[in-house]
Design a protein around this motif. Structure first.
Motif, PDB file in Angstrom:
ATOM      1  N   ARG A 123     -55.809 -12.932 -16.631  1.00 21.67           N
ATOM      2  CA  ARG A 123     -54.889 -13.083 -15.501  1.00 21.67           C
ATOM      3  C   ARG A 123     -55.612 -13.780 -14.357  1.00 21.67           C
ATOM      4  N   ILE A 124     -54.945 -14.783 -13.809  1.00 20.23           N
ATOM      5  CA  ILE A 124     -55.491 -15.595 -12.732  1.00 20.23           C
ATOM      6  C   ILE A 124     -54.532 -15.502 -11.551  1.00 20.23           C
ATOM      7  N   ASP A 125     -55.062 -15.307 -10.366  1.00 18.93           N
ATOM      8  CA  ASP A 125     -54.223 -15.297  -9.166  1.00 18.93           C
ATOM      9  C   ASP A 125     -53.806 -16.722  -8.817  1.00 18.93           C
ATOM     10  N   GLU A 126     -52.531 -16.875  -8.487  1.00 19.65           N
ATOM     11  CA  GLU A 126     -51.994 -18.194  -8.166  1.00 19.65           C
ATOM     12  C   GLU A 126     -52.773 -18.924  -7.064  1.00 19.65           C
ATOM     13  N   PRO A 127     -53.190 -18.231  -5.989  1.00 22.91           N
ATOM     14  CA  PRO A 127     -53.962 -18.952  -4.960  1.00 22.91           C
ATOM     15  C   PRO A 127     -55.265 -19.563  -5.494  1.00 22.91           C
ATOM     16  N   ASP A 128     -55.873 -18.929  -6.506  1.00 17.13           N
ATOM     17  CA  ASP A 128     -57.089 -19.499  -7.094  1.00 17.13           C
ATOM     18  C   ASP A 128     -56.788 -20.831  -7.776  1.00 17.13           C
ATOM     19  N   VAL A 129     -55.628 -20.895  -8.451  1.00 16.80           N
ATOM     20  CA  VAL A 129     -55.224 -22.140  -9.101  1.00 16.80           C
ATOM     21  C   VAL A 129     -54.943 -23.208  -8.054  1.00 16.80           C
ATOM     22  N   THR A 130     -54.249 -22.816  -6.998  1.00 14.77           N
ATOM     23  CA  THR A 130     -53.913 -23.759  -5.934  1.00 14.77           C
ATOM     24  C   THR A 130     -55.171 -24.278  -5.250  1.00 14.77           C
ATOM     25  N   HIS A 131     -56.121 -23.379  -5.032  1.00  8.17           N
ATOM     26  CA  HIS A 131     -57.357 -23.753  -4.348  1.00  8.17           C
ATOM     27  C   HIS A 131     -58.223 -24.675  -5.210  1.00  8.17           C
ATOM     28  N   ARG A 165     -46.615  -5.745 -21.045  1.00  8.60           N
ATOM     29  CA  ARG A 165     -46.766  -7.050 -21.691  1.00  8.60           C
ATOM     30  C   ARG A 165     -48.179  -7.216 -22.233  1.00  8.60           C
ATOM     31  N   ASP A 166     -49.185  -6.883 -21.412  1.00  6.86           N
ATOM     32  CA  ASP A 166     -50.575  -7.002 -21.850  1.00  6.86           C
ATOM     33  C   ASP A 166     -50.856  -6.095 -23.039  1.00  6.86           C
ATOM     34  N   ALA A 167     -50.328  -4.870 -23.008  1.00  6.85           N
ATOM     35  CA  ALA A 167     -50.538  -3.943 -24.124  1.00  6.85           C
ATOM     36  C   ALA A 167     -49.945  -4.513 -25.414  1.00  6.85           C
ATOM     37  N   TYR A 168     -48.757  -5.088 -25.308  1.00  5.81           N
ATOM     38  CA  TYR A 168     -48.126  -5.690 -26.482  1.00  5.81           C
ATOM     39  C   TYR A 168     -48.976  -6.842 -27.009  1.00  5.81           C
ATOM     40  N   LEU A 169     -49.386  -7.747 -26.131  1.00  2.61           N
ATOM     41  CA  LEU A 169     -50.180  -8.897 -26.552  1.00  2.61           C
ATOM     42  C   LEU A 169     -51.526  -8.459 -27.125  1.00  2.61           C
ATOM     43  N   ASN A 170     -52.157  -7.479 -26.498  1.00  2.85           N
ATOM     44  CA  ASN A 170     -53.424  -6.944 -27.019  1.00  2.85           C
ATOM     45  C   ASN A 170     -53.241  -6.341 -28.409  1.00  2.85           C
ATOM     46  N   GLY A 177     -48.361 -14.685  -9.449  1.00  3.24           N
ATOM     47  CA  GLY A 177     -47.970 -14.851  -8.059  1.00  3.24           C
ATOM     48  C   GLY A 177     -47.729 -13.502  -7.411  1.00  3.24           C
ATOM     49  N   ASP A 178     -47.076 -13.514  -6.254  1.00  2.00           N
ATOM     50  CA  ASP A 178     -46.852 -12.298  -5.467  1.00  2.00           C
ATOM     51  C   ASP A 178     -46.042 -11.237  -6.193  1.00  2.00           C
ATOM     52  N   LEU A 179     -45.084 -11.622  -7.029  1.00  2.00           N
ATOM     53  CA  LEU A 179     -44.246 -10.641  -7.726  1.00  2.00           C
ATOM     54  C   LEU A 179     -45.055  -9.717  -8.634  1.00  2.00           C
ATOM     55  N   HIS A 180     -46.200 -10.194  -9.071  1.00  2.00           N
ATOM     56  CA  HIS A 180     -47.044  -9.382  -9.957  1.00  2.00           C
ATOM     57  C   HIS A 180     -47.758  -8.265  -9.204  1.00  2.00           C
ATOM     58  N   GLU A 181     -47.743  -8.327  -7.883  1.00  2.00           N
ATOM     59  CA  GLU A 181     -48.416  -7.319  -7.062  1.00  2.00           C
ATOM     60  C   GLU A 181     -47.516  -6.132  -6.724  1.00  2.00           C
ATOM     61  N   GLY A 240     -43.684  -5.156 -10.999  1.00  2.00           N
ATOM     62  CA  GLY A 240     -44.420  -6.272 -11.590  1.00  2.00           C
ATOM     63  C   GLY A 240     -45.666  -5.803 -12.316  1.00  2.00           C
ATOM     64  N   LYS A 241     -46.384  -4.860 -11.717  1.00  2.00           N
ATOM     65  CA  LYS A 241     -47.589  -4.324 -12.358  1.00  2.00           C
ATOM     66  C   LYS A 241     -47.250  -3.574 -13.644  1.00  2.00           C
ATOM     67  N   ARG A 242     -46.156  -2.806 -13.623  1.00  2.00           N
ATOM     68  CA  ARG A 242     -45.740  -2.085 -14.838  1.00  2.00           C
ATOM     69  C   ARG A 242     -45.347  -3.064 -15.943  1.00  2.00           C
ATOM     70  N   HIS A 243     -44.594  -4.089 -15.581  1.00  2.00           N
ATOM     71  CA  HIS A 243     -44.192  -5.098 -16.560  1.00  2.00           C
ATOM     72  C   HIS A 243     -45.422  -5.772 -17.167  1.00  2.00           C
TER      73      HIS A 243
END
Length: 118
Positions: free
Chosen positions: A70-78, A57-62, A42-46, A50-53
């Motif tokens: 990563r999927i933008d919330e509006p794409d899911v809503t649409h 997180r992605d580096a840890y998971l990788n 969602g917006d907080l990731h922008e 949010g981007k640093r977090h």
């Protein structure tokens, strides 16, 4: 909305978990058999924090062998169905990648062979 669409992918052999814990994080959706994490942003990731977090997180998971999609919330809503189809394609691509081990997880701290230091 996306959860209902991802659950339908069971017919293709892809089982997803919702709100799955991995280390110190809880991911939105996880397909353990192909080590695919799906995050709906969602917006907080922008924001800067949010981007640093997300980067940390992605580096840890990788580092644990997970692929993060990563999927933008509006794409899911649409169109959650179209997003689920994109997730399915990504999972199928990962299944076909012979360089990736698909099951299990790297040893967690304290696991592994006796005598190894972690």
């Amino acid at each position: 909305m996306l959860w209902y669409e991802l659950r339908e992918l069971r017919t293709h052999g892809l089982k997803f978990r919702r709100q799955a814990p991995i280390g110190p994080y809880i991911v939105d959706f996880l397909c353990p058999s192909v080590r695919l994490v799906v995050e709906v942003d969602g917006d907080l990731h922008e924001t800067g924090p949010g981007k640093r977090h997300d980067a940390n997180r992605d580096a840890y998971l990788n580092s644990l062998g997970y692929v993060v999609l990563r999927i933008d919330e509006p794409d899911v809503t649409h169109s959650a169905w179209h997003v689920a189809q994109m997730v399915k394609e990504k999972a199928e691509h990962l299944i076909g990648d012979p360089s990736r081990p698909l099951r299990g997880h790297p040893p967690l701290k304290g696991e592994g062979n006796a005598g190894e230091q972690t």
